[in-house]
Design a protein around this motif. Structure first.
Motif, short mmCIF file in Angstrom:
data_model
loop_
_atom_site.label_atom_id
_atom_site.label_comp_id
_atom_site.label_asym_id
_atom_site.label_seq_id
_atom_site.Cartn_x
_atom_site.Cartn_y
_atom_site.Cartn_z
N UNK A 1 113.69 77.82 17.69
CA UNK A 1 113.05 79.06 17.31
C UNK A 1 113.19 79.27 15.81
N UNK A 2 112.23 79.95 15.19
CA UNK A 2 112.41 80.32 13.79
C UNK A 2 113.53 81.36 13.69
N UNK A 3 114.41 81.20 12.75
CA UNK A 3 115.53 82.12 12.62
C UNK A 3 115.00 83.50 12.23
N UNK A 4 115.33 84.55 12.99
CA UNK A 4 114.90 85.91 12.63
C UNK A 4 115.74 86.41 11.46
N UNK A 5 115.32 86.07 10.26
CA UNK A 5 116.12 86.32 9.07
C UNK A 5 116.45 87.80 8.91
N UNK A 6 115.47 88.67 9.12
CA UNK A 6 115.72 90.11 8.97
C UNK A 6 116.78 90.59 9.95
N UNK A 7 116.75 90.05 11.18
CA UNK A 7 117.72 90.45 12.19
C UNK A 7 119.12 89.92 11.84
N UNK A 8 119.19 88.69 11.32
CA UNK A 8 120.47 88.12 10.90
C UNK A 8 121.09 88.98 9.80
N UNK A 9 120.28 89.38 8.83
CA UNK A 9 120.76 90.23 7.74
C UNK A 9 121.33 91.54 8.30
N UNK A 10 120.60 92.11 9.25
CA UNK A 10 121.03 93.37 9.87
C UNK A 10 122.35 93.19 10.62
N UNK A 11 122.48 92.08 11.37
CA UNK A 11 123.71 91.84 12.13
C UNK A 11 124.91 91.62 11.22
N UNK A 12 124.67 91.12 10.02
CA UNK A 12 125.75 90.90 9.07
C UNK A 12 126.11 92.17 8.32
N UNK A 13 125.36 93.23 8.56
CA UNK A 13 125.62 94.48 7.86
C UNK A 13 125.14 94.48 6.43
N UNK A 14 124.16 93.64 6.14
CA UNK A 14 123.62 93.54 4.79
C UNK A 14 122.24 94.18 4.72
N UNK A 15 121.68 94.25 3.54
CA UNK A 15 120.31 94.73 3.36
C UNK A 15 119.68 93.96 2.22
N UNK A 16 118.35 93.88 2.24
CA UNK A 16 117.60 93.11 1.25
C UNK A 16 116.75 94.05 0.40
N UNK A 17 116.77 93.80 -0.89
CA UNK A 17 115.91 94.56 -1.81
C UNK A 17 115.18 93.58 -2.70
N UNK A 18 113.84 93.67 -2.76
CA UNK A 18 113.03 92.80 -3.61
C UNK A 18 112.83 93.46 -4.96
N UNK A 19 113.12 92.71 -6.02
CA UNK A 19 113.02 93.25 -7.37
C UNK A 19 112.98 92.09 -8.37
N UNK A 20 112.29 92.25 -9.49
CA UNK A 20 112.27 91.21 -10.52
C UNK A 20 113.59 91.26 -11.27
#
Length: 639
Positions: A163-182
Motif C-alpha cells: 500500500x502507499x504509505x499514508x504520509x499525512x496519517x503517519x505524521x498525525x500518529x507521530x504527533x507532528x504537523x506539516x507546514x508548507x513555506x518557502x
C-alpha cells in the motif's frame, strides 16, 4: 554549527563530582578486587582514588527520553598493605566501568549511577548504541530493519499488504504537523524539523525579503518549490525524511540544548555533503540516516517485493515474457505510481532488492536520461553496469592502460552512455547529424557494449552517501561511492573480439585502406583530400572545424604545412575522421600525442567520441577543466 560538544564532555562538566564520589567509595570498599600489578603492594588492604579521566562513554538507546550509558574511566589509585608490621604503598592505574542512566528533557535530568565494576574490554557491545553525540549508530545494512521498526510503531498495516504509505496519517500518529513555506530565497533547503518552540526566518517571495515566523515543537517545514535532492524524489519522501529525524535524532538535540539553547531544528539542504566520512559531523550522519531510511519506509522491503512480482506477472501477460525492456520500464513506472514515489526512487529500490534487469531503464548520465536498454539477465552480475558517464570514462582512460588500449583500437565509440562496437549494426546516424544506438543494440547491449565493474572509489569524498549510496545525480550508476572500472574479463574480451571481426568487413576500413595506399606528399594535400572526399565546401569546413577561411585557403593551396596541434585536432574532429585517418594526419603534421591531460583528452576524443561535433567535444574539454579547441571562435559561436 561551529563546534559540537560530545556527551562525554557534557557528563564530565556536569557530573564529575558525582562520578568521583561513587568511584571513590567503590575503590575504598573493594581494595582486594583491584587488578594490582604493583611490585611493592601484592595484596592491597587499603585503596584511595586520587583522580580519574573519562576515556569514553558507551551509550545505549532506550525508549522514550531515557538513555543508559557506561562511563569508561582510567583511575589513579593509591594502594597500601601491611607486611610484617611494615606499611607498603604504591600507585596504580585501573580502568572502571561506571553504569549510569539519565533522562533527556530540556537538558540532562534525573542522572543516576547504577553500578561500578572493573572494566572488562572483552565485554560484548550492546545493541542500539549511540555515538558520543547521541546519534544512533546504524549501518546501511540495518536501514530496512529501522524502517520496519518505524512502520510497526506508526503504520503497521503497511507491513501486511502492499500500500502507499499514508504520509499525512503517519505524521498525525507521530504527533507532528506539516507546514508548507518557502524556506530560502534560492531553494537551498528542502525541509526542516523543529525540536523546540522557536522563531525561524522564511522567505517572502512577494516582498522579496526574509521574515520571522513562530513555529511550535514537532513542526515539519517543507518547501513545496524544492523536490528532494535536486528534483529527485517527491514531497512524500521529504516529509518522511523529517519524520526519521524526529524518530531517531531527538536525543542529539536534547544534548545540544545543554550548551546551545538556540539549536532547535535540523535544516536539510539540497546539496549533499562532499566530505570524507572521517570528517563527518553528527548532522552529516543524521542526514545519511534520513536519506537512507525514508525511501525504505515508503517502500517496505517485503511488501515492495510482493508488489514488484505482481507487476512483473501483469506486464509479462501484456508484452510477453521476452520483452524485458518494456516490462521493466512499465514495472518501474507503475511501482512509482503505486507507492507515490519518483521513478528514480522506484528503480533504485528495485536494484537494491536484486532486480538487475531494471538497470537499463531510467538511467541518468551526464545531466540527461539515456535511452532504455536491455540485456540477458545472466550477463550482468552484482556491482556491474553497462553505462558510464563521460567524465568517469575519461578518468578510467587515464588510469587504466587496458581500457586505453581497447579504446585506442578505434573499435568502440561512446554513444548514449555506452562504449559500443563501431559498426552500423549497432550505431546509426540521425537526421540532425548526431549518432545513436540502433534499436537492435538497445535490446542487446550485452552483445555490443563494454561492461564495467563498480569498485570502491578511493578518491571519492562521498565515502558514505545517500540511499543506495546516492540518488543518481549526473552519474551513470546509482552509486557515488563506487566507480565504473574496466576489467578485461571474459565478457569484454568476447565483445572486443567481435569488434575485431566486424572491423575486417567494415566499409570504412576498406575505404581507408584504399585511400591511404595513395602517395600523400604533404599535410595540406591529405587534409584537402578528405575535404573533397566528404564533399565539403569552405563554409561547411569553417562551421565544422571552427577554423578560419584563411586556414581553408592555405590548405587548398598546399601552404599549411606547419600547423599547430590544436588546428590538427580541430580538423580531425570537425571532419569526423576515423582514428586511422586522424593518426595519419597527425603524423604528416609531425605530431604524436603524449600523456599530458590535454593531449590524452584529444586522443580519447579522436578514438572513441567520433561523430560528435566540435561543440560537443569542447563541452567535454571544458567539463574536464581543459582548454577548448579554437577557443575564440567557439566562444563567439555559443555566445
Amino acid at each position: 554549527m561551529a563546534s559540537v560538544s560530545s556527551f562525554r564532555d557534557v557528563i564530565a562538566n556536569m557530573y564529575y563530582n558525582d562520578l568521583f564520589d561513587e568511584l571513590s567509595e567503590y575503590i575504598e570498599d573493594n581494595p582486594d578486587k583491584l587488578e594490582s600489578n604493583s611490585y611493592h603492594v601484592q595484596s592491597p588492604d587499603e585503596a584511595a582514588l586520587s583522580d580519574f579521566d573519562i576515556i569514553t562513554i558507551d551509550i545505549t538507546d532506550s525508549p522514550g527520553n531515557s538513555i543508559l550509558f557506561d562511563v569508561i574511566v582510567s583511575a589513579e589509585i593509591e594502594i597500601a598493605e601491611t607486611v610484617r608490621r611494615n606499611r607498603e604503598t604504591d600507585g596504580i592505574e585501573q580502568w572502571f566501568r561506571i553504569s549510569c542512566r539519565a533522562d533527556l528533557d530540556d537538558g540532562i535530568q534525573n542522572f543516576q549511577i547504577n553500578s561500578v565494576s572493573i572494566y572488562n574490554k572483552y565485554r560484548e557491545s550492546k545493541l542500539g548504541r549511540l555515538s558520543e553525540y547521541l546519534v544512533p549508530i546504524i549501518e546501511k545494512e540495518q536501514f530496512d530493519n529501522v524502517a520496519t521498526e518505524f512502520l510497526n510503531e506508526f503504520c503497521p498495516e503497511a507491513l501486511s499488504t502492499p500500500m502507499p504509505i499514508p504520509v499525512d496519517e503517519v505524521v498525525k500518529r507521530m504527533g507532528l504537523k506539516v507546514k508548507e513555506i518557502q524556506l530560502t530565497k534560492h531553494f537551498t533547503i528542502f525541509g526542516q524539523i523543529v525540536f523546540g518552540d522557536c522563531t525561524i526566518e522564511y522567505y517572502d517571495r512577494n516582498e522579496r525579503t526574509y521574515k520571522p515566523l513562530e513555529v511550535s515543537r514537532g513542526t515539519i517545514l517543507v518547501d513545496p518549490n524544492v523536490y528532494f535532492m535536486r528534483n529527485i524524489g517527491c514531497m512524500n519522501n521529504t516529509i518522511i525524511h523529517e519524520c526519521v529525524h524526529w524518530y531517531k535524532h531527538r536525543k542529539y538535540h536534547e544534548l545540544v540544548k545543554t550548551y546551545n539553547s538556540d539549536a532547535l531544528l535540523i535544516s536539510c539542504r539540497v546539496n549533499e555533503t562532499t566530505k570524507y566520512k572521517q570528517q563527518w559531523t553528527p548532522e552529516d550522519w543524521m542526514e545519511w540516516h534520513a536519506n537512507g531510511i525514508a525511501p525504505r519506509i515508503l517502500m517496505p522491503r517485503s511488501m515492495t517485493i510482493k508488489k514488484i512480482e505482481e507487476l512483473i506477472k501483469k506486464n509479462e501477460l501484456l508484452f510477453g515474457t521476452y520483452d524485458r525492456l518494456n516490462i521493466m520500464e512499465n514495472v518501474v513506472y507503475e511501482l512509482a505510481d503505486f507507492f507515490q514515489v519518483s521513478r528514480i526512487a522506484a528503480k533504485i529500490r528495485m536494484l537494491d532488492l536484486g532486480y538487475k534487469e531494471v538497470e537499463g531503464v531510467y538511467t541518468y548520465v551526464d545531466d540527461h536520461f539515456i535511452s532504455n536498454y536491455s540485456f540477458k539477465a545472466d550477463s550482468l552480475h552484482k556491482n556491474q553496469t553497462y553505462s558510464i558517464s563521460l567524465s568517469d570514462s575519461f578518468f578510467e582512460y587515464y588510469a587504466n592502460p587496458e581500457f586505453a588500449k581497447i579504446i585506442d583500437s578505434g573499435n568502440f565509440i561512446y554513444v548514449d552512455g555506452h562504449y559500443v562496437i563501431n559498426d552500423s549494426k549497432y550505431i546509426k546516424k540521425l537526421e540532425n547529424g548526431s549518432i545513436d544506438l540502433t534499436d537492435y543494440a538497445k535490446l542487446h547491449v550485452d552483445e555490443c557494449c563494454l561492461l564495467f565493474d563498480l569498485k570502491l572509489n578511493k578518491a571519492s569524498k562521498m565515502d558514505i552517501v545517500v540511499y543506495l549510496d546516492s540518488i543518481m545525480f549526473r552519474k551513470a550508476t546509482p552509486d557515488y561511492n563506487r566507480v565504473p572500472t574496466f576489467n578485461p574479463d571474459k565478457h569484454n574480451m568476447e565483445v572486443f573480439n567481435r569488434s575485431e571481426e566486424l572491423k575486417k568487413f567494415h566499409e570504412e576500413f576498406v575505404e581507408e585502406g584504399q585511400h591511404l595506399s595513395r602517395t600523400t606528399q604533404t599535410f595540406s594535400q591529405a587534409v584537402y583530400g578528405h575535404i573533397k572526399r566528404k564533399g565539403y565546401n569552405k563554409v561547411v569546413f569553417i562551421e565544422k572545424t571552427l577554423l578560419s577561411g584563411k586556414t581553408y585557403d592555405r590548405i587548398k593551396n598546399n601552404e599549411l604545412n606547419n600547423p599547430t596541434l590544436e588546428t590538427v585536432v580541430a580538423i580531425c574532429i570537425g571532419l569526423e575522421l576515423s582514428p586511422t585517418y586522424s593518426e595519419e594526419i597527425l603524423r604528416l603534421a609531425g605530431y604524436t600525442l603524449n600523456n599530458t591531460p590535454q593531449q590524452l583528452a584529444y586522443k580519447k576524443l579522436i578514438h572513441s567520441y567520433r561523430g560528435h561535433s566540435i561543440y560537443e567535444c569542447n563541452e567535454v574539454l571544458e567539463a574536464l577543466g581543459l582548454s577548448p579547441l579554437c577557443a575564440k571562435a567557439y566562444k563567439e559561436m555559443i555566445s
